[in-house]
Design a protein around this motif. Structure first.
Motif, PDB file in Angstrom:
ATOM      1  N   LYS A  60      -4.077 -28.880 -22.033  1.00  0.00           N
ATOM      2  CA  LYS A  60      -5.114 -29.064 -21.362  1.00  0.00           C
ATOM      3  C   LYS A  60      -4.764 -29.157 -19.619  1.00  0.00           C
ATOM      4  O   LYS A  60      -3.500 -29.614 -19.584  1.00  0.00           O
ATOM      5  N   LYS A  61      -5.262 -28.663 -18.709  1.00  0.00           N
ATOM      6  CA  LYS A  61      -4.921 -28.980 -17.333  1.00  0.00           C
ATOM      7  C   LYS A  61      -4.530 -30.189 -17.148  1.00  0.00           C
ATOM      8  O   LYS A  61      -5.480 -30.983 -17.303  1.00  0.00           O
ATOM      9  N   GLY A  62      -3.560 -30.436 -16.391  1.00  0.00           N
ATOM     10  CA  GLY A  62      -3.235 -31.839 -16.147  1.00  0.00           C
ATOM     11  C   GLY A  62      -2.638 -32.735 -16.912  1.00  0.00           C
ATOM     12  O   GLY A  62      -2.258 -33.747 -16.766  1.00  0.00           O
ATOM     13  N   ALA A  63      -2.176 -32.157 -18.102  1.00  0.00           N
ATOM     14  CA  ALA A  63      -1.572 -32.866 -19.466  1.00  0.00           C
ATOM     15  C   ALA A  63      -0.255 -33.357 -18.839  1.00  0.00           C
ATOM     16  O   ALA A  63       0.473 -32.469 -18.304  1.00  0.00           O
ATOM     17  N   LYS A  64       0.060 -34.495 -19.141  1.00  0.00           N
ATOM     18  CA  LYS A  64       1.503 -34.841 -18.790  1.00  0.00           C
ATOM     19  C   LYS A  64       2.498 -35.072 -19.915  1.00  0.00           C
ATOM     20  O   LYS A  64       2.256 -35.373 -21.082  1.00  0.00           O
ATOM     21  N   GLY A  65       3.787 -34.787 -19.901  1.00  0.00           N
ATOM     22  CA  GLY A  65       4.601 -35.076 -21.075  1.00  0.00           C
ATOM     23  C   GLY A  65       5.441 -36.500 -20.954  1.00  0.00           C
ATOM     24  O   GLY A  65       5.144 -37.098 -20.065  1.00  0.00           O
TER      25      GLY A  65
END
Length: 121
Positions: free
Chosen positions: A94-99
């Motif tokens: 998803k756009k803006g997903a963070k790891g």
């Protein structure tokens, strides 16, 4: 008298800064955890963090880092994957997903004089 070349010194600095980033991320996540969250995961049959595709369990500090990340983000599973492995499987993030940050290390067997690299075998 010990001499250092620029390459080895910068490598040492980059290792140190990546370790500092890794530890600070764990501490930052620990500060976000509510006591009720710990109790929830302690009472549930919770699996250790593992790679989604290889099913290998993470080891060392990665176990702690990913376990805390699971609690902070209130995930229902503790399966993790890299961006590349998700892309290869045909998935999209998803756009803006963070790891999250994990540590990877490997032993390299290198001859001191010739510089030849040997395999484990």
């Amino acid at each position: 008298m010990k001499t250092f070349n620029k390459k080895s010194k910068s490598t040492e600095l980059s290792k140190s800064s990546s370790q500092d980033k890794f530890i600070s991320k764990i501490i930052e996540n620990l500060d976000k955890v509510n006591p009720q969250d710990w109790e929830h995961y302690a009472n549930v049959q919770f699996q250790m963090p593992k790679n989604l595709f290889s099913n290998k369990y993470y080891q060392g500090f990665n176990t702690v880092a990913l376990f805390v990340d699971t609690i902070v983000n209130k995930f229902h599973t503790s399966n993790y994957a890299t961006f590349n492995s998700i892309s290869k499987a045909g998935g999209k993030l998803k756009k803006g997903a963070k790891g999250t940050v994990i540590e990877f290390f490997s032993f390299i067997y290198k001859h001191k004089i010739s510089g030849k690299i040997y395999t484990k075998e």
